[in-house]
Every structure is written in structure tokens, then in C-alpha cells.
Design a protein around this motif. Structure first.
Motif, PDB file in Angstrom:
ATOM      1  N   LEU A  31     -10.406  -3.309  -4.599  1.00 40.01           N
ATOM      2  CA  LEU A  31      -9.963  -1.920  -4.559  1.00 40.01           C
ATOM      3  C   LEU A  31      -9.242  -1.534  -5.846  1.00 40.01           C
ATOM      4  O   LEU A  31      -8.818  -2.386  -6.630  1.00 40.01           O
ATOM      5  CB  LEU A  31      -9.082  -1.644  -3.334  1.00 40.01           C
ATOM      6  CG  LEU A  31      -7.806  -2.438  -3.117  1.00 40.01           C
ATOM      7  CD1 LEU A  31      -6.653  -1.881  -3.938  1.00 40.01           C
ATOM      8  CD2 LEU A  31      -7.429  -2.443  -1.646  1.00 40.01           C
ATOM      9  N   ALA A  32      -9.137  -0.223  -6.045  1.00 41.47           N
ATOM     10  CA  ALA A  32      -8.447   0.339  -7.199  1.00 41.47           C
ATOM     11  C   ALA A  32      -7.640   1.542  -6.743  1.00 41.47           C
ATOM     12  O   ALA A  32      -8.132   2.371  -5.979  1.00 41.47           O
ATOM     13  CB  ALA A  32      -9.440   0.746  -8.279  1.00 41.47           C
ATOM     14  N   ALA A  33      -6.388   1.623  -7.208  1.00 39.58           N
ATOM     15  CA  ALA A  33      -5.557   2.805  -6.984  1.00 39.58           C
ATOM     16  C   ALA A  33      -5.392   3.483  -8.328  1.00 39.58           C
ATOM     17  O   ALA A  33      -4.888   2.882  -9.278  1.00 39.58           O
ATOM     18  CB  ALA A  33      -4.196   2.402  -6.418  1.00 39.58           C
ATOM     19  N   GLN A  34      -5.862   4.711  -8.420  1.00 40.49           N
ATOM     20  CA  GLN A  34      -5.858   5.382  -9.718  1.00 40.49           C
ATOM     21  C   GLN A  34      -5.362   6.814  -9.584  1.00 40.49           C
ATOM     22  O   GLN A  34      -6.058   7.765  -9.879  1.00 40.49           O
ATOM     23  CB  GLN A  34      -7.260   5.354 -10.325  1.00 40.49           C
ATOM     24  CG  GLN A  34      -8.367   5.774  -9.377  1.00 40.49           C
ATOM     25  CD  GLN A  34      -9.747   5.525  -9.953  1.00 40.49           C
ATOM     26  OE1 GLN A  34      -9.911   4.730 -10.865  1.00 40.49           O
ATOM     27  NE2 GLN A  34     -10.739   6.229  -9.436  1.00 40.49           N
ATOM     28  N   GLY A  35      -4.120   6.930  -9.122  1.00 37.80           N
ATOM     29  CA  GLY A  35      -3.516   8.241  -8.973  1.00 37.80           C
ATOM     30  C   GLY A  35      -3.575   8.727  -7.541  1.00 37.80           C
ATOM     31  O   GLY A  35      -4.553   8.499  -6.824  1.00 37.80           O
ATOM     32  N   GLY A  36      -2.518   9.413  -7.095  1.00 33.75           N
ATOM     33  CA  GLY A  36      -2.488   9.947  -5.741  1.00 33.75           C
ATOM     34  C   GLY A  36      -2.211   8.867  -4.725  1.00 33.75           C
ATOM     35  O   GLY A  36      -1.670   7.803  -5.019  1.00 33.75           O
ATOM     36  N   ILE A  37      -2.612   9.150  -3.484  1.00 31.64           N
ATOM     37  CA  ILE A  37      -2.349   8.241  -2.365  1.00 31.64           C
ATOM     38  C   ILE A  37      -3.668   7.683  -1.850  1.00 31.64           C
ATOM     39  O   ILE A  37      -4.566   8.427  -1.461  1.00 31.64           O
ATOM     40  CB  ILE A  37      -1.607   8.974  -1.230  1.00 31.64           C
ATOM     41  CG1 ILE A  37      -0.309   9.595  -1.749  1.00 31.64           C
ATOM     42  CG2 ILE A  37      -1.308   8.003  -0.091  1.00 31.64           C
ATOM     43  CD1 ILE A  37       0.424  10.416  -0.715  1.00 31.64           C
ATOM     44  N   LEU A  38      -3.775   6.367  -1.874  1.00 30.12           N
ATOM     45  CA  LEU A  38      -4.943   5.678  -1.345  1.00 30.12           C
ATOM     46  C   LEU A  38      -4.601   5.161   0.044  1.00 30.12           C
ATOM     47  O   LEU A  38      -3.587   4.469   0.229  1.00 30.12           O
ATOM     48  CB  LEU A  38      -5.336   4.511  -2.255  1.00 30.12           C
ATOM     49  CG  LEU A  38      -6.410   3.557  -1.717  1.00 30.12           C
ATOM     50  CD1 LEU A  38      -7.757   4.261  -1.578  1.00 30.12           C
ATOM     51  CD2 LEU A  38      -6.546   2.327  -2.619  1.00 30.12           C
ATOM     52  N   GLY A  39      -5.416   5.490   1.038  1.00 26.52           N
ATOM     53  CA  GLY A  39      -5.209   5.012   2.394  1.00 26.52           C
ATOM     54  C   GLY A  39      -6.028   3.771   2.676  1.00 26.52           C
ATOM     55  O   GLY A  39      -7.198   3.698   2.289  1.00 26.52           O
ATOM     56  N   LEU A  40      -5.410   2.787   3.327  1.00 24.36           N
ATOM     57  CA  LEU A  40      -6.141   1.646   3.886  1.00 24.36           C
ATOM     58  C   LEU A  40      -6.236   1.891   5.384  1.00 24.36           C
ATOM     59  O   LEU A  40      -5.224   1.877   6.086  1.00 24.36           O
ATOM     60  CB  LEU A  40      -5.429   0.323   3.611  1.00 24.36           C
ATOM     61  CG  LEU A  40      -5.351  -0.169   2.170  1.00 24.36           C
ATOM     62  CD1 LEU A  40      -4.781  -1.588   2.129  1.00 24.36           C
ATOM     63  CD2 LEU A  40      -6.704  -0.143   1.494  1.00 24.36           C
ATOM     64  N   LEU A  41      -7.446   2.137   5.854  1.00 26.63           N
ATOM     65  CA  LEU A  41      -7.672   2.526   7.242  1.00 26.63           C
ATOM     66  C   LEU A  41      -8.454   1.444   7.950  1.00 26.63           C
ATOM     67  O   LEU A  41      -9.512   1.019   7.476  1.00 26.63           O
ATOM     68  CB  LEU A  41      -8.445   3.854   7.279  1.00 26.63           C
ATOM     69  CG  LEU A  41      -8.850   4.409   8.638  1.00 26.63           C
ATOM     70  CD1 LEU A  41      -7.627   4.758   9.478  1.00 26.63           C
ATOM     71  CD2 LEU A  41      -9.743   5.633   8.473  1.00 26.63           C
ATOM     72  N   GLY A  42      -7.941   1.003   9.091  1.00 31.38           N
ATOM     73  CA  GLY A  42      -8.659  -0.014   9.831  1.00 31.38           C
ATOM     74  C   GLY A  42      -7.967  -0.328  11.145  1.00 31.38           C
ATOM     75  O   GLY A  42      -6.814   0.040  11.365  1.00 31.38           O
ATOM     76  N   ALA A  43      -8.691  -1.015  12.009  1.00 35.40           N
ATOM     77  CA  ALA A  43      -8.141  -1.410  13.309  1.00 35.40           C
ATOM     78  C   ALA A  43      -7.112  -2.517  13.119  1.00 35.40           C
ATOM     79  O   ALA A  43      -7.011  -3.135  12.056  1.00 35.40           O
ATOM     80  CB  ALA A  43      -9.271  -1.890  14.217  1.00 35.40           C
ATOM     81  N   SER A  44      -6.330  -2.783  14.159  1.00 35.62           N
ATOM     82  CA  SER A  44      -5.373  -3.884  14.122  1.00 35.62           C
ATOM     83  C   SER A  44      -6.110  -5.195  13.863  1.00 35.62           C
ATOM     84  O   SER A  44      -7.165  -5.448  14.448  1.00 35.62           O
ATOM     85  CB  SER A  44      -4.608  -3.967  15.448  1.00 35.62           C
ATOM     86  OG  SER A  44      -3.856  -2.789  15.667  1.00 35.62           O
ATOM     87  N   GLY A  45      -5.551  -6.005  12.972  1.00 34.11           N
ATOM     88  CA  GLY A  45      -6.175  -7.288  12.673  1.00 34.11           C
ATOM     89  C   GLY A  45      -7.258  -7.227  11.616  1.00 34.11           C
ATOM     90  O   GLY A  45      -7.921  -8.242  11.361  1.00 34.11           O
ATOM     91  N   SER A  46      -7.433  -6.075  10.968  1.00 32.56           N
ATOM     92  CA  SER A  46      -8.503  -5.944   9.975  1.00 32.56           C
ATOM     93  C   SER A  46      -8.078  -6.422   8.586  1.00 32.56           C
ATOM     94  O   SER A  46      -8.907  -6.506   7.688  1.00 32.56           O
ATOM     95  CB  SER A  46      -8.983  -4.493   9.894  1.00 32.56           C
ATOM     96  OG  SER A  46      -7.929  -3.631   9.501  1.00 32.56           O
ATOM     97  N   GLY A  47      -6.792  -6.710   8.388  1.00 32.54           N
ATOM     98  CA  GLY A  47      -6.332  -7.238   7.107  1.00 32.54           C
ATOM     99  C   GLY A  47      -5.571  -6.259   6.249  1.00 32.54           C
ATOM    100  O   GLY A  47      -5.267  -6.548   5.088  1.00 32.54           O
ATOM    101  N   LYS A  48      -5.180  -5.109   6.800  1.00 34.18           N
ATOM    102  CA  LYS A  48      -4.510  -4.077   5.998  1.00 34.18           C
ATOM    103  C   LYS A  48      -3.135  -4.550   5.502  1.00 34.18           C
ATOM    104  O   LYS A  48      -2.849  -4.502   4.309  1.00 34.18           O
ATOM    105  CB  LYS A  48      -4.345  -2.791   6.826  1.00 34.18           C
ATOM    106  CG  LYS A  48      -5.611  -2.259   7.461  1.00 34.18           C
ATOM    107  CD  LYS A  48      -5.382  -0.959   8.193  1.00 34.18           C
ATOM    108  CE  LYS A  48      -4.382  -1.021   9.333  1.00 34.18           C
ATOM    109  NZ  LYS A  48      -4.771  -1.941  10.414  1.00 34.18           N
ATOM    110  N   SER A  49      -2.282  -4.973   6.430  1.00 37.35           N
ATOM    111  CA  SER A  49      -0.930  -5.406   6.055  1.00 37.35           C
ATOM    112  C   SER A  49      -0.974  -6.670   5.205  1.00 37.35           C
ATOM    113  O   SER A  49      -0.160  -6.839   4.280  1.00 37.35           O
ATOM    114  CB  SER A  49      -0.077  -5.629   7.304  1.00 37.35           C
ATOM    115  OG  SER A  49       0.090  -4.428   8.033  1.00 37.35           O
ATOM    116  N   LEU A  50      -1.904  -7.542   5.486  1.00 36.86           N
ATOM    117  CA  LEU A  50      -2.066  -8.764   4.699  1.00 36.86           C
ATOM    118  C   LEU A  50      -2.405  -8.414   3.253  1.00 36.86           C
ATOM    119  O   LEU A  50      -1.917  -9.065   2.316  1.00 36.86           O
ATOM    120  CB  LEU A  50      -3.158  -9.625   5.328  1.00 36.86           C
ATOM    121  CG  LEU A  50      -3.278 -11.074   4.864  1.00 36.86           C
ATOM    122  CD1 LEU A  50      -1.976 -11.827   5.091  1.00 36.86           C
ATOM    123  CD2 LEU A  50      -4.435 -11.754   5.600  1.00 36.86           C
TER     124      LEU A  50
END
Length: 348
Positions: free
Chosen positions: A19-38
């Protein structure tokens, strides 16, 4: 700008992020256990990936081949935990000052005063976290996180601990604070609505894998994958196969339809959002019968039995609409541009 590509194995779970964050707000969207917080913890340096590279601006934070792994305090990344992780034995001002040990006493005091004022915490400065509301705790945690002037801000489910009313008020406040921050932000959520309201772009996380980053509007128009369609709220999915006349046969619904283009390799599924089914043309007709009517708060949800004995979900606002009775025949219409071709297969 953040550029991250890494992999981590934890038992039978594999996290693979690109992934790349290049300005603004990037959302990580996924179900519980999908690896977002990790993913956030790997970016912040709290967990070391097995391989890969993380670069923030011109600085390499992690490179498994070069043996680079900067500790969290040197990454200049602020992580706001879901629980806020305030020090319970410290007051509001002490919590904010905790990350400013590198400054001289006068500079530290001035920075704390600035943040107390900016986040409307001056009158709460001597209060302890246990006596604060959820919104006050979040403002304190955000002020503490931003005290060290991070280059990147990571927000891990920032509204998960709040009730619906407080969540809405706090979200409005947070929007203003993020605009003041001005740097890149990555926000983790399992809520499509939060992502749509707060983010500019979105990356769907699916079973530890990051999918291609999309503009938020594109996720809603055509997410590209079955997992993206599901997490963005699409309820109507059917496996498809191409027919000789250039159409596709939706096996769950028992009908042939004409999508906006021919399916590409890997596109095995057709998706139709509930609000894109219409009771009048134009569009391709699907003859159904009403299986069940669900009385929702502000709408009626009609579960429609199709010729293939599968179900379609149609949703209509209550105002001016009288739902047909269960068992009634009903023809619905869908426009070609509202049919989504998706990679992956639905779980039926």
C-alpha cells in the motif's frame, strides 16, 4: 508519503501488504481478523515483518534485506489505539507531556499548553482518564499522539468504544482535528459508512491480503472483487458464466443478463446493490415472487425469490411505498451500468 510492502506469518495466518499513502486519509476496510490492526503495528514498528520494506518520505523505516528496522520512537509515526491507551495514573496534561521528554522544560510546557487549547482540554488538564467521557479521552489521546509532531498518523478503529450518539459527535470533531494535522493519515475501520465519510481512498483487507487501493467513490461504484463488494455492503451476488450470445448467466438467480462489458479472466461473479434494483424500467427484467418483507427502521427490505430459486434483496424507503404481500409476483429491473463484474467467487 508512505510506501510499504511487507509480509508477516503468524502461525497459520499470513499478512501480505502492499500500500501507499500519498496525501489525505487512506482507509483500511475489512472484517474482524483481516489484518488491519496488525498492519498498523507493523508500520509503527511494534511488530517486525518477516520480509519487505517500509519507506516514509525519504526515510527507510524497515528493510529486511538491508537489515534496517528503526524502533518506534524513531519512526515519527503516531498510533492512536482503539482503547486510547492513556496512562491511568496521569492527568490529561501529564499524558500529553509524556511524549515530549526530548524537549526542554519551557518548550515542553509551551507545547502542552498549545495542545490543551487546540483540543479543548484546558479545563480538563488535571482530570484523570477514568473521569473523562469517551470523546474527551479520544481528544486527550489524539493530542498526546500529535505532541511529537509525527509525519504519519495511524488511527485504529477510533470510534469502536463509543455509543452511536457520542460516535457521531466525536467523528465530527476528529474531522476538524485531522484537517489541522495536515499530514498523511491511515484509518482502520470495519464500517463502510465511516470510510465513506472520512476517507479519500480505501484499501480493502481480505484475509490478510491488501487489495488494490481505490478512490472511495470507485469502491461503491464497482469494487472489483467479491470481498470488496461484500464489505462495501453489496448483498446480491451470483456466480456467472459467459453465454454464446455475449451475455452472462447468473446461476443463483437463473437469468441471463447483459453487463456493461464482457467479463475478463477471473471475473466469476456478478453483483447488484439492493438500491440499484428498480420496480420500473428501463433495465433488464427479472421476474420474481416476494419471499419475505422485512420492516426496517426507515425502509422496507424485500427478499425476492428468483427463477433460479435464489434470493435478491431490494430495499425501498418507506415514504410513499406500500410493500407487496409475501407470495406476490414482482418484476424488478436492473440497468447494465449497475451490474458489477467481480473477481473471486461468492460463498454460497
Amino acid at each position: 508519503m508512505l510506501r510499504a510492502e511487507f509480509e508477516l506469518r503468524l502461525g497459520s495466518f499470513t499478512l501480505k501488504v502492499d500500500l501507499a499513502a500519498q496525501g489525505g486519509i487512506l482507509g483500511l476496510l475489512g472484517a474482524s481478523g483481516s489484518g488491519k490492526s496488525l498492519t498498523l503495528r507493523c508500520l509503527a514498528g511494534l511488530i517486525r515483518p518477516d520480509r519487505g520494506r517500509i519507506v516514509l518520505g525519504e526515510r527507510v523505516l524497515f528493510d529486511s534485506e538491508a537489515g534496517i528496522d528503526l524502533p518506534p520512537q524513531k519512526r515519527r509515526i503516531g498510533l492512536l489505539f482503539q482503547s486510547y491507551a492513556l496512562f491511568p495514573q496521569m492527568t490529561v496534561e501529564q499524558n500529553i507531556a509524556a511524549g515530549l521528554g526530548h524537549l526542554r522544560k519551557a518548550e515542553r510546557a509551551a507545547r502542552v499548553e498549545e495542545l490543551l487549547a487546540a483540543y479543548r482540554l484546558t479545563s480538563l488538564r488535571r482530570r484523570y482518564p477514568a473521569s473523562l467521557s469517551g470523546g474527551e479521552q479520544q481528544r486527550t489521546a489524539l493530542a498526546r499522539t500529535l505532541a511529537a509532531e509525527p509525519e504519519l498518523l495511524l488511527l485504529d478503529e477510533p470510534f469502536a468504544a463509543l455509543d452511536d450518539y457520542l460516535k457521531w459527535r466525536t467523528e465530527l470533531e476528529l474531522t476538524g482535528h485531522l484537517a489541522r494535522f495536515g499530514g498523511d493519515v491511515i484509518l482502520v475501520s470495519h464500517s463502510r459508512d465511516e470510510i465513506c465519510r472520512l476517507c479519500d481512498r480505501v484499501c480493502v483487507m481480505n484475509r490478510g491480503r491488501s487489495e488494490p487501493i481505490l478512490e472511495v467513490a470507485a469502491l461503491m461504484k464497482n469494487p472489483g472483487t467479491v470481498s470488496g463488494a461484500l464489505i462495501s455492503g453489496c448483498k446480491n451476488l451470483s456466480p456467472i458464466r459467459a453465454t454464446e450470445d455475449g451475455r452472462v448467466f447468473a446461476s443463483s438467480w437463473g437469468v441471463a443478463l447483459t453487463p456493461p462489458r464482457a467479463p475478463e479472466p477471473g471475473e466469476q461473479t456478478l453483483g447488484i446493490r439492493a438500491h440499484d434494483l428498480r420496480l420500473e424500467g428501463p433495465g433488464e427484467a427479472i421476474d420474481c415472487r416476494v419471499d419475505r418483507v422485512i420492516d426496517n427502521v426507515f425502509s422496507y427490505i424485500l427478499m425476492l425469490r428468483t427463477p433460479g430459486e435464489g434470493l435478491l434483496r431490494l430495499e425501498r424507503p418507506k415514504a410513499g411505498f406500500t410493500p407487496p404481500a409475501a407470495g406476490a409476483a414482482l418484476t424488478v429491473y436492473v440497468r447494465r451500468e449497475d451490474m458489477m463484474l467481480l473477481t473471486g467467487a461468492p460463498e454460497l
